[in-house]
Motif scaffolding. Structure first.
Motif, PDB file in Angstrom:
ATOM      1  N   UNK A   7       0.801  -1.212   0.000  1.00 18.28           N
ATOM      2  CA  UNK A   7       0.000   0.000   0.000  1.00 18.28           C
ATOM      3  C   UNK A   7       0.829   1.255   0.000  1.00 18.28           C
ATOM      4  N   UNK A   8       0.158   2.391   0.166  1.00 15.86           N
ATOM      5  CA  UNK A   8       0.805   3.691   0.179  1.00 15.86           C
ATOM      6  C   UNK A   8       1.122   4.102   1.610  1.00 15.86           C
ATOM      7  N   UNK A   9       1.916   5.166   1.758  1.00 16.35           N
ATOM      8  CA  UNK A   9       2.250   5.650   3.098  1.00 16.35           C
ATOM      9  C   UNK A   9       0.987   6.070   3.850  1.00 16.35           C
ATOM     10  N   UNK A  10       0.057   6.683   3.122  1.00 18.30           N
ATOM     11  CA  UNK A  10      -1.206   7.105   3.705  1.00 18.30           C
ATOM     12  C   UNK A  10      -2.351   6.815   2.738  1.00 18.30           C
ATOM     13  N   UNK A  11      -3.506   6.489   3.290  1.00 20.07           N
ATOM     14  CA  UNK A  11      -4.732   6.458   2.509  1.00 20.07           C
ATOM     15  C   UNK A  11      -5.054   5.209   1.726  1.00 20.07           C
ATOM     16  N   UNK A  12      -4.151   4.210   1.680  1.00 22.33           N
ATOM     17  CA  UNK A  12      -4.464   3.027   0.875  1.00 22.33           C
ATOM     18  C   UNK A  12      -3.655   1.828   1.348  1.00 22.33           C
ATOM     19  N   UNK A  13      -4.323   0.692   1.451  1.00 23.50           N
ATOM     20  CA  UNK A  13      -3.681  -0.574   1.800  1.00 23.50           C
ATOM     21  C   UNK A  13      -4.331  -1.684   0.992  1.00 23.50           C
ATOM     22  N   UNK A  14      -3.525  -2.628   0.525  1.00 25.62           N
ATOM     23  CA  UNK A  14      -4.089  -3.856  -0.026  1.00 25.62           C
ATOM     24  C   UNK A  14      -3.365  -5.048   0.580  1.00 25.62           C
ATOM     25  N   UNK A  15      -4.097  -6.110   0.761  1.00 22.52           N
ATOM     26  CA  UNK A  15      -3.554  -7.322   1.353  1.00 22.52           C
ATOM     27  C   UNK A  15      -4.374  -8.511   0.872  1.00 22.52           C
ATOM     28  N   UNK A  16      -3.847  -9.694   1.102  1.00 25.67           N
ATOM     29  CA  UNK A  16      -4.537 -10.925   0.712  1.00 25.67           C
ATOM     30  C   UNK A  16      -5.034 -11.620   1.975  1.00 25.67           C
ATOM     31  N   UNK A  17      -6.313 -11.979   1.982  1.00 26.71           N
ATOM     32  CA  UNK A  17      -6.893 -12.700   3.107  1.00 26.71           C
ATOM     33  C   UNK A  17      -7.348 -14.080   2.642  1.00 26.71           C
ATOM     34  N   UNK A  18      -7.268 -15.046   3.552  1.00 25.16           N
ATOM     35  CA  UNK A  18      -7.626 -16.426   3.200  1.00 25.16           C
ATOM     36  C   UNK A  18      -8.309 -17.073   4.403  1.00 25.16           C
ATOM     37  N   UNK A  19      -9.519 -17.548   4.200  1.00 23.07           N
ATOM     38  CA  UNK A  19     -10.272 -18.219   5.261  1.00 23.07           C
ATOM     39  C   UNK A  19     -10.111 -19.731   5.206  1.00 23.07           C
ATOM     40  N   UNK A  20      -9.153 -20.197   4.415  1.00 22.54           N
ATOM     41  CA  UNK A  20      -8.939 -21.631   4.249  1.00 22.54           C
ATOM     42  C   UNK A  20      -9.607 -22.199   3.015  1.00 22.54           C
ATOM     43  N   UNK A  21     -10.366 -21.350   2.312  1.00 23.84           N
ATOM     44  CA  UNK A  21     -11.060 -21.804   1.098  1.00 23.84           C
ATOM     45  C   UNK A  21     -10.562 -21.071  -0.152  1.00 23.84           C
ATOM     46  N   UNK A  22      -9.396 -20.447  -0.042  1.00 24.05           N
ATOM     47  CA  UNK A  22      -8.822 -19.735  -1.181  1.00 24.05           C
ATOM     48  C   UNK A  22      -8.579 -18.271  -0.864  1.00 24.05           C
ATOM     49  N   UNK A  23      -7.508 -17.690  -1.395  1.00 24.50           N
ATOM     50  CA  UNK A  23      -7.177 -16.294  -1.106  1.00 24.50           C
ATOM     51  C   UNK A  23      -8.021 -15.311  -1.890  1.00 24.50           C
ATOM     52  N   UNK A  24      -8.146 -14.110  -1.338  1.00 26.69           N
ATOM     53  CA  UNK A  24      -8.835 -13.012  -2.011  1.00 26.69           C
ATOM     54  C   UNK A  24      -8.161 -11.699  -1.661  1.00 26.69           C
TER      55      UNK A  24
END
Length: 298
Positions: free
Chosen positions: A185-202
């Motif tokens: 992500x950016x220093x301010x105002x934006x983040x992206x990440x990958x989350x996975x509940x065990x049924x595949x990432x998103x």
């Protein structure tokens, strides 16, 4: 080597950075190679030496290495079109020193960036050779000869949440069973990440914005929004991913009367342009709405 050209330094606004470009020929075929130099303003911008965001460059292979003296070296093996891994390859080496001197070498496996067909299997220089070239001592006098870039005026605080604030707040709202990875992500105002509940990432993104109250452009975006008890205006969307590939994008978007906007989106793939990893995104639309409406963001 043929078709050599270049651009010198200019004090005109929006003029290109000093650079030189040529077409390199060997038995494997023609290749465009470009070298560019510039002096960055000090203090160095936070994004002056980083790998491309994987959420938007899913096929890149990139490394960032800290060197002695405070320099940073970024080697990126990507593509002219970051979502077309079968397209023209674009490999770069970028060296940024602690003093703000930056040297970039970019090579293609085609004669131009606009080409639709490769002229050789890969660009001519290996990552190791790119590293040697960008670290060469002959760049120093070229960079030293360039005028110092004026430090931009200090920008008043926008009030946007920092990357760390967004991440720490978001973690308190995600189910404890979720695995979190690929945080960018950016220093301010934006983040992206990958989350996975065990049924595949998103992919999950959070965008924090501050608009002028009653701004007509953002008001148009929220004209069909539902008024909430806390004063916010809420929109939810379920649309195809803007980069296609068969993925879907779910969104919860809220705007308050003071112009504060928070947008949370997720995909059923781990990056834009990739095929789905699961039938639906990991979080339900109800969960997205709960996240975006949480008072912890204020």
């Amino acid at each position: 080597m043929t078709d050599a050209s270049g651009t010198g330094w200019s004090d005109k606004a929006d003029s290109p950075q000093p650079s030189a470009e040529l077409i390199f020929h060997d038995a494997a075929g023609a290749a465009s190679i470009l070298a560019q130099v510039r002096n960055l303003p000090m203090p160095l911008p936070p994004d002056s030496s980083v790998c491309p965001d994987r959420a938007h460059h899913p096929y890149d292979r990139c490394t960032r290495r800290s060197l002695s003296g405070g320099s940073a070296l970024v080697i990126d093996q990507g593509y002219v079109d970051p979502l077309a891994p079968g397209g023209i390859q674009q490999w770069t080496a970028e060296l940024t020193t602690a003093a703000g001197h930056q040297t970039l070498i970019r090579e293609l496996n085609a004669s131009t960036a606009q080409a639709t067909t490769a002229t050789r299997p890969t660009p001519p220089l290996t990552p190791s050779q790119l590293t040697t070239a960008v670290l060469d001592k002959h760049w120093r006098p070229v960079l030293t000869a360039l005028p110092t870039t004026a430090t931009p005026p200090r920008v008043p605080s926008t009030g946007l949440l920092t990357k760390n604030q967004i991440v720490s707040t978001l973690r308190t709202m995600l189910p404890s069973t979720f695995h979190v990875s690929d945080l960018e992500g950016a220093e301010k105002g934006y983040v992206d990440l990958v989350i996975d509940d065990g049924h595949g990432p998103g992919l999950l993104t959070v965008t924090d914005q501050q608009w002028a109250p009653k701004d007509s452009k953002i008001a148009e975006v929220f004209k069909a929004a539902k008024q909430q008890a806390d004063g916010g205006r809420l929109l939810t969307r379920q649309v195809p991913s803007p980069e296609g590939a068969g993925a879907v994008q779910w969104e919860a978007d809220i705007l308050y009367s003071n112009g504060h906007r928070l947008l949370v989106t997720e995909l059923n793939s781990s990056a834009y342009g990739l095929t789905p990893t699961r039938p639906q995104p990991p979080l339900s639309l109800r969960q997205l709405t709960t996240i975006v409406r949480n008072s912890s963001w204020h």
